[in-house]
Enzyme design. Structure first.
Site, PDB file in Angstrom:
ATOM      1  N   ARG A 276      46.003  42.580  48.424  1.00 12.31           N
ATOM      2  CA  ARG A 276      45.774  43.957  47.975  1.00 12.31           C
ATOM      3  C   ARG A 276      44.745  44.597  48.906  1.00 12.31           C
ATOM      4  O   ARG A 276      43.692  44.033  49.146  1.00 12.31           O
ATOM      5  CB  ARG A 276      45.270  43.967  46.537  1.00 12.31           C
ATOM      6  CG  ARG A 276      46.287  43.430  45.546  1.00 12.31           C
ATOM      7  CD  ARG A 276      45.605  42.948  44.277  1.00 12.31           C
ATOM      8  NE  ARG A 276      44.956  44.018  43.539  1.00 12.31           N
ATOM      9  CZ  ARG A 276      45.454  44.583  42.450  1.00 12.31           C
ATOM     10  NH1 ARG A 276      46.609  44.160  41.971  1.00 12.31           N
ATOM     11  NH2 ARG A 276      44.802  45.526  41.812  1.00 12.31           N
TER      12      ARG A 276
ATOM     13  N   THR B 273      55.379  44.617  32.953  1.00 14.60           N
ATOM     14  CA  THR B 273      53.922  44.727  33.007  1.00 14.60           C
ATOM     15  C   THR B 273      53.479  46.168  32.822  1.00 14.60           C
ATOM     16  O   THR B 273      54.230  47.106  33.109  1.00 14.60           O
ATOM     17  CB  THR B 273      53.389  44.187  34.351  1.00 14.60           C
ATOM     18  OG1 THR B 273      51.980  44.364  34.414  1.00 14.60           O
ATOM     19  CG2 THR B 273      54.040  44.904  35.534  1.00 14.60           C
TER      20      THR B 273
ATOM     21  N   ASP C 122      50.920  47.267  34.508  1.00 17.53           N
ATOM     22  CA  ASP C 122      50.235  47.620  35.751  1.00 17.53           C
ATOM     23  C   ASP C 122      51.014  48.666  36.539  1.00 17.53           C
ATOM     24  O   ASP C 122      52.206  48.886  36.312  1.00 17.53           O
ATOM     25  CB  ASP C 122      50.038  46.380  36.618  1.00 17.53           C
ATOM     26  CG  ASP C 122      48.719  45.694  36.319  1.00 17.53           C
ATOM     27  OD1 ASP C 122      47.930  46.266  35.550  1.00 17.53           O
ATOM     28  OD2 ASP C 122      48.485  44.594  36.820  1.00 17.53           O
TER      29      ASP C 122
ATOM     30  N   ASN D 207      49.428  43.007  23.812  1.00 19.67           N
ATOM     31  CA  ASN D 207      50.480  43.925  24.252  1.00 19.67           C
ATOM     32  C   ASN D 207      51.788  43.206  24.556  1.00 19.67           C
ATOM     33  O   ASN D 207      52.793  43.841  24.852  1.00 19.67           O
ATOM     34  CB  ASN D 207      50.019  44.734  25.464  1.00 19.67           C
ATOM     35  CG  ASN D 207      49.539  43.853  26.595  1.00 19.67           C
ATOM     36  OD1 ASN D 207      49.382  42.638  26.428  1.00 19.67           O
ATOM     37  ND2 ASN D 207      49.321  44.431  27.749  1.00 19.67           N
TER      38      ASN D 207
ATOM     39  N   ASP E 295      55.151  38.695  31.361  1.00 23.64           N
ATOM     40  CA  ASP E 295      54.046  39.598  31.652  1.00 23.64           C
ATOM     41  C   ASP E 295      53.467  39.213  33.009  1.00 23.64           C
ATOM     42  O   ASP E 295      53.761  38.134  33.539  1.00 23.64           O
ATOM     43  CB  ASP E 295      52.992  39.468  30.544  1.00 23.64           C
ATOM     44  CG  ASP E 295      51.790  40.362  30.790  1.00 23.64           C
ATOM     45  OD1 ASP E 295      51.987  41.502  31.226  1.00 23.64           O
ATOM     46  OD2 ASP E 295      50.660  39.903  30.545  1.00 23.64           O
TER      47      ASP E 295
ATOM     48  N   LYS F 179      37.009  55.233  49.844  1.00 25.71           N
ATOM     49  CA  LYS F 179      37.910  54.079  49.921  1.00 25.71           C
ATOM     50  C   LYS F 179      39.145  54.398  49.096  1.00 25.71           C
ATOM     51  O   LYS F 179      39.060  55.063  48.054  1.00 25.71           O
ATOM     52  CB  LYS F 179      37.226  52.807  49.414  1.00 25.71           C
ATOM     53  CG  LYS F 179      36.852  52.826  47.939  1.00 25.71           C
ATOM     54  CD  LYS F 179      36.119  51.549  47.537  1.00 25.71           C
ATOM     55  CE  LYS F 179      35.794  51.558  46.047  1.00 25.71           C
ATOM     56  NZ  LYS F 179      34.999  50.391  45.628  1.00 25.71           N
TER      57      LYS F 179
ATOM     58  N   ARG G 153      54.306  49.689  34.354  1.00 22.86           N
ATOM     59  CA  ARG G 153      53.821  50.818  33.558  1.00 22.86           C
ATOM     60  C   ARG G 153      54.615  50.970  32.265  1.00 22.86           C
ATOM     61  O   ARG G 153      54.968  52.067  31.843  1.00 22.86           O
ATOM     62  CB  ARG G 153      53.877  52.112  34.370  1.00 22.86           C
ATOM     63  CG  ARG G 153      53.106  52.098  35.672  1.00 22.86           C
ATOM     64  CD  ARG G 153      51.615  52.141  35.455  1.00 22.86           C
ATOM     65  NE  ARG G 153      51.120  53.486  35.328  1.00 22.86           N
ATOM     66  CZ  ARG G 153      49.895  53.791  34.915  1.00 22.86           C
ATOM     67  NH1 ARG G 153      49.079  52.822  34.575  1.00 22.86           N
ATOM     68  NH2 ARG G 153      49.494  55.030  34.824  1.00 22.86           N
TER      69      ARG G 153
END
Length: 1268
Positions: A673, A753, A755, A912, A475, A640, A883
Site C-alpha cells: 500500500r 468487505t 473497505d 458486521n 471478510d 501525502k 464497500r
C-alpha cells in the site's frame, strides 16, 4: 427540534462529521439520476433506511377536486413526531406507559431488558418441548404410532417391546445430546448476563449485574470495561469528556475510535450528585441495525440538543484509555445495534438431511405398497386355501370374512416390516456427527498457539456439509489480513530503500535487521533490512531523506497520549499509525500537540511547529495536508496521498517523478500500500489570502464539505515530490496458499468487505485471488453486460437469433469481478426507497390496480436481473465486493443460495459479518483479537484463515465420505434384514408371521449391527490427511453429491433385496427334505429362524468390513465383537433358565443349542455368507481394474506420495508478481481522520509529568504493527 438552541462547539463538530454521511446516503438515493457517476466511493445506504415507495402516479386532478380531497384529509391530519423512542433518565416508572401486545391479549414492555437469552429449554419445558421437537421427525412419529398399534391385540404380530426399546434408546440419546448443548448455551448466557457494572441507584453508584440494567439507567464504566448496552455518553474523566473505544467486535478494526459527549453534559454532569438529579429526556429513532447512524434529541432544562452517533457508546465495544465514563442507557438487550445486526437465526439442515428425509418418505410409501400387496395376497389365500373346508387345522374359531382378515393383516405387516424404516437412523447420524465434531476440536494442527485458540465445532449437525462447499464468502479485515500494517520500503528522491543493503549502500544476501538502538525513541518493533538509509539520515548527507521522515512525523491526525512517561499513539487508521511509528524509529518522533502546535524530536532535537491549518482526508480527496509555520518563520505545506491524485497536482518541474513512478509500480507488484509525499513553500501573502477563504468555508452552513474541498484545491497545487512510502497490509500466515489449494478443489472464493475498492483489490492481488492475467470488470462494465443480456433476451423473444448471445466473456480471458456496494444496489435494483408522505391524496381503485401490476412487473424484472447477475458473477474466476454493508453481505450469500442451489460457507471475524455467517449454510468465525461476536454466531471457529483448508479438505471430506458410507450401508442392512419377512410370507399364507425371534428383531439395530457402522462413520479414512490436502480434486465428488444420491440409494436397496433373497432361500432350500446328523430333521421354524439370523449377522458385519478403508483395533473389535455378542446373547435368551423366569417373553427355549450343533447348518450359514459377499468382492475388484476412481489411484500409489510429502524447508520471501501497470492502493483509512477534533482543541489532554526520553514501545492501535 429547535436547531438554534444548544449549539455549542460540540454540535458544530458533530454536524461537520455528519454532513458527509448524509450526503453519501442522498447520493445513493439519486444514483439513477447521476448515471452511476462516482459510485465506487459512495457508502451504501442504511440497512434499515428503506420505507414504502412514494406514490408513483403523476396524474393530476383538477384544482376543485384536489382542494376537496385536501380539505377532507386535513380535518383528521396531525403532524406525527418522527422520533417515537423516548428515554427518561433516572425514572424507571416512566416506561410503564409504553407496552406492546404479545400472544394476543398479553402485554409486555416496549423496552427490552438487558438480559440476553439464547438457550431453548428450562427445567419445566425441557421434557415436553424436547419430545415435541423429536416427534416432529417423521420416523419418530411413525414408531410412536406403531407402538400404539402394537397395543391392539387383533393387529399386533410383535411384542410391544420390539418397538418400545429402540424408540426409548433413540429418544434418550437425542435428549441427552440436546440437553448437553443447551447447558453450554445456559452457561454462556449466564457468563454475559452476570457481568458487573456500576449503576446509579438511590443516588449512589452500586455494582449491578448486566441483566438488571434498564433503559434510562445511568451507568459508570471504568477503563477496559465492556460496554453493557447502547449508551449516550454524558461525561468522562478525560478533558472535554472524550472517550476512546475499541470496536473490534463490531467491525474487526483494532484502531481506537473516539466518542465525544455534548458540551452541556460535559460541563454539568461530572459529579455523582449532578448525575443523580439529571432528568433529561431523549427522543430518538427506534432500535435498528445501523452501526454508524443515530439520530435523536436531548431535551433538558427547556433546551434541546441534537444527538448523533458520535455521542453513542455501542454494546460490544470496549472502553480504552479513559479512566471513568458516565452514560445513559438508550437501547438494552435485544434492542441494541449489535443484537439487531445479528440477522435471523434459522435452523440449519444439511443437504444429506433433506435427501435422507425424502428417502425415508420413499421407504414409507414402499412399505405401504408392500403391506397392501401382502394383505391382498392374504385375502386371496384365505378365500381360496385357508378356509375351514380346505385347511381345517388352521381354524382359529373366528368367522371373520377374508376381506376383514386382509385388513388386519395389512396392519400386521406394517408392524412386522417396520424396521424397513430405520428407527435408529437419526440417532446414529447424530452420534457420528458428534464424534466428527470432537475430532475437529481435538485437531492440534488447527490449534493457534499464539492466541491459545483451538478449533471449535459449535454445532454437531453440519459436519458432512463441510465436504460439499462450493462457494466461500470471506471478510477481509481480520479474516484474510492481520489488520496490522508494517512499513516495508520507501522511495526518496527517486531512490528505493528497503532491500537487503549494508551500511555503504551495497546490496547483500545477508539478512540482518537494522539496529535502531542509537535512537532513544525507537520502539524496537520495526523490522528493516536496509542499513544504508539510517546512516544516510544520521549523517545528514541527503536533506531530502530527513525532510521525508519529518513530513511523516508532522502530516497526520494521530493523537498522542502520555501514560506515566510512556507515549502511545491513537490513529484513525492502522496505516497512519504505522507511518508515524516508522518516522519515530528513523529519528523523527512525534511527541505532543496542542490545538495550534505540534512538537517532534528530530534526531534528538525537539522542535515545535505552529499548525496553521489541517486539510483532512476523505474518500473523495484521497489525500491530506497540513500547513505549518516552521521554527525559522517560513510557511510550508506538507501533503501525502494516493499517487493518482498527487501526480495531478505536482509542479511541472519535478525531476524525480518518473523514477518515483517506477518505484510505485514495483511496490504495486509486491502488493504494498503506497502514499506519495510532497511539499510546497507558501509565501505570507499567498497564505493570508487563502486563509480568508478557508475561514469563510469553515463556518459555511450550506455544503460545507464541498466548499472546503474547493478551497483546499486552491492551495494543493504545484507540489514538489519527495517520494513514496510502501506499507504491507500483512496477510495472515498461509492465506495465499490456502486460497490456491481451495481453488484447486473447485471451491469458488468471494471476498465481501466494507473497505474501499483500492484496498480490497490490493488484498485480492496480495492473496493471489486476483492475478495479472485476469481481466477485471467493475460495476459499470458489469451493468453494461447485464443490459446486453437483457437486450439479447428481448431479441430472442422477438425471433432474432444471436449466435454469440451466451458468450458473455471472451473464451481466452479469465474474468474477475470487483464491485462496490453502491453499484451492487444499482445493478440488483436495491435502491433506497423514499419515505411516504404523511399527507397525500387517496388512490382510486384503478390507480391501486395499476400500481399493483407495476409492482409485480418490477419485482419480476428485479428477480430476473438478480439471477442474471449471479449467473454472470459465477462465471468469473474471482469476485470481490467492497464497500458493502452487513445486509448486503447476507444478500449476496442468499442470492447464490437461491439461484445456484449451491452449498455456501461464510467466514468472518466481526459483528458486521454475523448476518452473512448466519445466512450461509456453514458459518465460520475467526476468533482472536477482533472479538467474539462472529464466533458466538458461527457453526465453527478457529484462530486463522489457513485452517479453513484443513476443515474442508480433511475433516469435511472425511465426514462426508463417512456419512455417505454409513447411510448406504444402513439402508442396505435394514432392507436385507426386513425383506426376509416378505419372502417368508409366500410360504406362510401371508399371515404376517415373522421370520425371526422377537428379541432378535428388537436387538438387531440396537446391538448386533450398530457398532461396526458407527465406528466406520467416525473413524474411516480413504486417504490420509496429507494426501487429502495434496490432492484437492478429491473434494469435488462431494460437491457433485457423487457418493450419496437417489441412484446410490436405490443401488443400496437393490443390494439389500438381493441379499435378503439369499438369506432366505439358501437356508430354505437347505432345510427341504433334510436329515440331521442325529437322525432328526432340523426343519422346524425356530431352527430356521436361528439359521437365517446367524447368516444375516455374519454377512452384514463382514460387509461393513469390506467397506472399511482404514483399519484399526477398534474396527476389528467392533466387527468380530458384534458377532460374538450376537451368539452370546442368543444362547442366553434361548436358555431354559430365562424361560422359567419369563415364560411368555422367551419362547425359543433350546433353539440355538439344538440347531447350531448340526454341522450341516454351519455349512449352510457359510454358504449363505459366501453367496452374499463374493459377488461384492468380484464387482469391486473389476471396477478398480477397469475404471479406477481418483481415490483408487492415490491409494495404489500411497507410499510414493507419502515419501514426496516429506517436509521441505524454504526461505520466506515477499510475494512477487509480474510487472503491472496497475496502480497500488493508497494507505489511508476510508473514514475521516481526527482533524476536526484536533482543530477544536477538545482532544488535548491535560499534561502530566513524563520521563525522558519516554516513548511507548508500541502504539496501541497497531500492537506489533511493524512486526514483519
Amino acid at each position: 427540534m429547535n436547531p438554534q438552541t444548544g449549539q455549542g462547539s460540540a454540535s458544530n463538530i458533530t454536524a461537520a462529521h455528519g454532513i458527509s454521511k448524509v450526503m453519501s446516503t442522498d447520493q445513493v438515493s439519486s444514483i439513477g439520476d447521476e448515471g452511476g457517476k462516482g459510485l465506487d466511493d459512495v457508502v451504501p445506504y442504511s440497512d434499515d433506511e428503506t420505507d414504502n415507495e412514494l406514490d408513483s402516479s403523476t396524474e393530476r386532478l383538477d384544482d376543485t377536486e384536489q382542494n376537496r380531497i385536501n380539505q377532507q384529509t386535513e380535518e383528521g391530519w396531525k403532524p406525527k413526531n418522527e422520533y417515537t423512542w423516548k428515554v427518561k433518565a433516572n425514572d424507571r416508572n416512566f416506561y410503564n406507559q409504553f407496552t406492546v401486545k404479545k400472544y394476543g391479549c398479553i402485554k409486555r414492555s416496549k423496552y427490552a431488558g438487558n438480559a440476553i437469552q439464547t438457550y431453548k429449554y428450562n427445567v419445566l419445558t425441557f421434557l415436553p418441548r424436547n419430545l415435541m421437537e423429536q416427534f416432529k421427525r417423521a420416523a419418530n412419529a411413525y414408531f410412536l404410532v406403531l407402538l400404539i398399534l402394537q397395543a391392539i391385540p387383533q393387529i399386533s404380530t410383535l411384542a410391544w417391546y420390539t418397538t418400545f426399546v429402540p424408540l426409548l434408546v433413540v429418544l434418550g440419546i437425542t435428549a441427552v445430546k440436546d440437553l448437553a448443548d443447551d447447558v453450554v448455551r445456559h452457561r454462556m448466557d449466564k457468563m454475559i448476563n452476570t457481568r458487573e457494572c456500576e449503576v446509579l441507584q438511590d443516588g449512589r453508584f452500586k455494582s449491578s449485574k448486566w441483566r438488571n440494567i434498564k433503559v434510562g439507567d445511568i451507568v459508570r464504566l471504568r477503563r477496559d470495561d465492556f460496554i453493557p448496552a447502547d449508551i449516550l455518553l454524558l461525561s468522562s474523566s478525560d478533558p472535554n469528556s472524550l472517550c476512546y473505544v475499541e470496536t473490534a467486535e463490531l467491525d474487526g478494526e483494532t484502531n481506537l475510535k473516539f466518542k465525544m459527549s455534548l458540551e452541556i453534559t460535559d460541563k454539568l454532569l461530572k459529579k455523582e450528585n449532578d448525575l443523580k438529579s439529571f432528568d433529561g429526556l431523549v427522543e430518538c429513532e427506534e432500535p435498528n441495525n445501523r452501526l454508524d447512524k443515530f439520530i435523536g434529541t436531548l431535551y433538558w432544562r427547556n433546551q434541546s440538543y441534537p444527538l448523533d452517533i458520535n455521542a453513542i457508546l455501542l454494546r460490544g465495544c470496549t472502553v480504552r484509555n479513559t479512566n471513568t465514563t458516565h452514560g445513559l442507557v438508550i437501547f438494552a438487550g435485544a434492542d441494541t445495534k449489535i443484537m439487531r445486526n445479528g440477522g435471523k437465526t434459522s435452523f440449519k439442515r444439511t443437504k444429506i438431511d433433506q435427501l435422507m428425509n425424502y428417502m425415508v418418505y420413499s421407504i414409507f410409501l414402499f412399505l405401504i405398497l408392500l403391506s397392501t400387496g401382502l394383505a391382498i395376497g392374504h385375502t386371496f389365500w384365505q378365500n381360496e386355501i385357508g378356509n375351514f373346508s380346505r385347511s381345517w387345522y388352521l381354524d382359529d374359531g373366528e368367522n371373520d370374512p377374508p376381506s376383514y382378515r386382509g385388513f388386519i393383516t395389512f396392519w400386521g405387516y406394517i408392524i412386522v416390516m417396520n424396521t424397513m424404516v430405520p428407527i435408529s437412523l437419526y440417532v446414529s447420524v447424530e452420534v457420528i456427527r458428534m464424534g466428527q465434531s470432537y475430532f475437529i476440536n481435538w485437531d492440534l494442527q488447527m490449534y493457534y498457539a499464539e492466541k491459545d485458540t483451538p478449533a471449535k465445532a459449535r454445532t454437531t449437525t453440519l459436519t458432512e456439509q463441510l465436504g460439499q462447499i462450493e462457494y466461500i464468502f470471506s471478510d477481509k479485515t481480520g479474516t484474510l489480513t492481520q489488520n496490522i500494517m508494517a512499513f516495508k520500503k520507501c522511495s526518496i528522491g527517486g531512490i528505493t530503500y528497503g532491500e537487503l543493503c549494508n551500511a555503504v549502500g551495497d546490496k547483500t544476501d545477508k539478512v540482518e535487521l537494522v539496529d535502531f538502538s542509537w535512537n532513544s525513541y525507537a520502539d524496537g518493533n520495526l523490522k528493516f533490512y536496509d542499513h544504508y538509509l539510517p546512516q544516510l539520515i544520521r549523517s545528514g548527507k541527503d536533506p531530502t531523506a530527513g525532510e521525508f521522515f519529518k513530513l511523516l512525523a508532522l502530516c497526520h491526525t494521530v493523537m498522542v497520549e502520555d501514560n506515566n512517561g510512556q507515549i502511545a499513539y491513537q490513529a484513525a487508521s492502522p496505516d497512519e499509525g504505522a507511518l508515524v511509528t516508522a518516522a519515530r524509529n528513523f529519528g523523527f518522533a512525534y511527541l505532543s500537540r496542542t490545538q495550534n502546535t505540534i512538537t517532534i524530536s528530530e534526531l534528538d532535537i525537539k522542535r515545535t511547529y505552529d499548525v496553521l491549518a489541517i486539510l483532512d482526508f476523505n474518500s473523495d480527496r484521497k489525500r491530506m495536508s497540513v500547513i505549518l509555520r516552521m521554527p525559522e518563520g517560513n510557511i510550508k505545506l506538507y501533503c501525502k496521498g494516493a499517487d493518482t491524485v498527487i501526480y495531478e497536482r505536482l509542479h511541472p518541474n519535478n525531476p524525480n517523478s518518473e523514477s518515483t513512478e517506477e518505484a510505485l509500480k514495483e511496490f504495486a507488484n509486491e502488493t504494498l500500500r503506497t502514499l506519495c509525499l510532497c511539499y510546497k513553500d507558501i509565501s505570507e501573502a499567498e497564505f493570508a489570502e487563502w486563509n480568508k477563504k478557508f475561514k469563510a468555508a469553515s463556518i459555511s452552513t450550506n455544503n460545507r464539505d464541498e466548499t472546503l474541498d474547493r478551497v483546499y484545491e486552491e492551495i494543493e497545487k504545484n507540489l514538489l515530490l519527495l517520494g513514496a512510502t510502501a506499507i504491507e497490509d500483512k496477510l495472515q500466515d498461509g492465506v495465499p496458499e490456502t486460497i490456491e489449494t481451495l481453488k484447486r478443489g473447485d471451491i469458488k472464493i468471494w471476498v465481501l468487505t466494507g473497505d474501499k475498492k483500492e484496498t480490497a483489490e490490493n488484498i485480492g492481488f496480495s492473496c493471489q485471488l486476483l492475478t495479472d492475467d485476469m481481466t477485471i470488470y467493475d460495476g459499470e462494465k458489469i451493468s453494461d453486460i447485464l443490459n446486453t443480456m437483457q437486450r439479447n433476451r428481448t431479441n430472442m423473444a422477438a425471433g432474432e437469433v444471436n449466435p454469440h448471445a451466451n458468450n458473455l466473456f471472451h473464451n481466452e480471458e479469465k474474468p474477475a469481478l470487483v464491485i462496490t456496494g453502491s453499484w451492487l444496489n444499482e445493478i440488483l435494483r436495491e435502491k433506497k426507497k423514499r419515505r411516504k408522505k404523511w399527507f397525500r391524496r387517496p388512490k382510486t381503485e384503478d390507480e391501486k390496480r395499476m400500481q399493483m401490476e407495476k409492482d409485480q412487473k418490477d419485482e419480476a424484472a428485479k428477480e430476473k436481473r438478480q439471477k442474471d447477475f449471479v449467473d454472470l458473477a459465477c462465471q468469473c474466476t474471482a469476485v470481490v465486493c467492497c464497500r458493502v454493508t452487513p445486509k448486503q453481505k447476507a444478500m449476496v450469500v442468499n442470492l447464490v443460495k437461491k439461484y445456484k442451489k449451491a452449498i455456501t460457507l461464510a467466514i468472518g471475524d466481526g459483528a458486521n459479518d454475523v448476518n452473512m455467517i448466519k445466512t450461509a449454510h456453514i458459518g465460520v468465525g475467526i476468533s482472536g483479537q477482533e472479538g467474539m461476536q462472529a464466533v458466538m454466531s458461527s457453526d465453527y471457529a478457529f484462530g486463522q484463515f489457513r485452517f479453513l483448508q484443513r476443515l474442508l479438505l480433511v475433516h469435511g471430506r472425511w465426514s462426508y465420505i463417512r456419512m455417505c458410507k454409513f447411510l448406504r450401508y444402513f439402508f442396505y442392512k435394514n432392507f436385507a434384514f426386513t425383506l426376509v419377512h416378505f419372502w417368508y410370507s409366500f410360504f406362510n399364507g401371508f399371515s404376517a408371521q415373522t421370520a425371526y425371534e422377537d428379541w432378535f428383531i428388537t436387538l438387531y439395530n440396537v446391538l448386533y449391527s450398530s457398532l461396526p457402522v458407527l465406528v466406520v462413520g467416525v473413524l474411516d479414512q480413504d486417504v490420509s490427511d496429507k494426501l487429502s490436502l495434496r490432492f484437492p480434486k478429491l473434494y469435488i465428488p462431494g460437491q457433485k453429491d457423487s457418493f450419496f444420491n437417489f441412484k446410490t440409494f436405490f443401488v443400496s436397496l437393490l443390494h439389500g433385496i438381493v441379499m435378503s433373497m439369499v438369506i432366505f432361500f439358501v437356508p430354505y432350500g437347505a432345510f427341504l427334505q433334510t436329515m440331521g446328523q442325529d437322525g432328526e430333521a432340523p426343519t422346524d421354524y425356530q431352527s430356521f429362524a436361528v439359521t437365517t439370523a446367524s447368516s444375516l449377522i455374519i454377512a452384514v458385519n463382514f460387509q461393513i468390513a469390506l467397506d472399511t478403508s482404514y483399519w484399526t483395533f477398534v474396527n476389528a473389535f467392533s466387527v468380530f465383537g458384534s458377532i460374538v455378542l450376537y451368539f452370546a446373547i442368543m444362547f442366553d435368551l434361548h436358555s431354559a433358565g430365562i424361560h422359567i423366569l419369563f415364560p411368555s417373553f422367551f419362547t425359543f427355549t433350546g433353539a440355538a443349542p439344538n440347531a447350531l450343533r448340526q454341522p450341516y447348518l454351519w455349512l449352510t450359514i457359510i454358504l449363505t455368507v459366501a453367496l452374499c459377499l463374493l459377488p461384492v468382492v468380484a464387482v469391486r475388484f473389476l471396477m478398480q481394474v477397469v475404471n479406477p476412481s481418483e481415490t483408487d489411484k492415490i491409494q495404489m500409489n500411497r507410499k510414493k506420495y507419502e515419501i514426496e510429502l516429506l517436509p521441505k524447508t524454504s526461505r520466506p520471501s515477499s510475494f512477487q508478481r509480474n510487472a503491472s501497470a496497475r496502480r497500488s492502493a493508497y494507505a489511508f483509512s476510508h473514514q475521516r481522520g481526527y482533524a476536526d477534533l484536533i482543530s477544536s482543541g477538545r482532544s488535548i489532554r491535560k499534561k502530566g509529568p513524563r520521563s525522558e526520553p519516554g516513548i511507548s514501545s508500541r502504539t496501541h492501535e497497531t500492537e506489533g504493527a511493524n512486526a514483519s
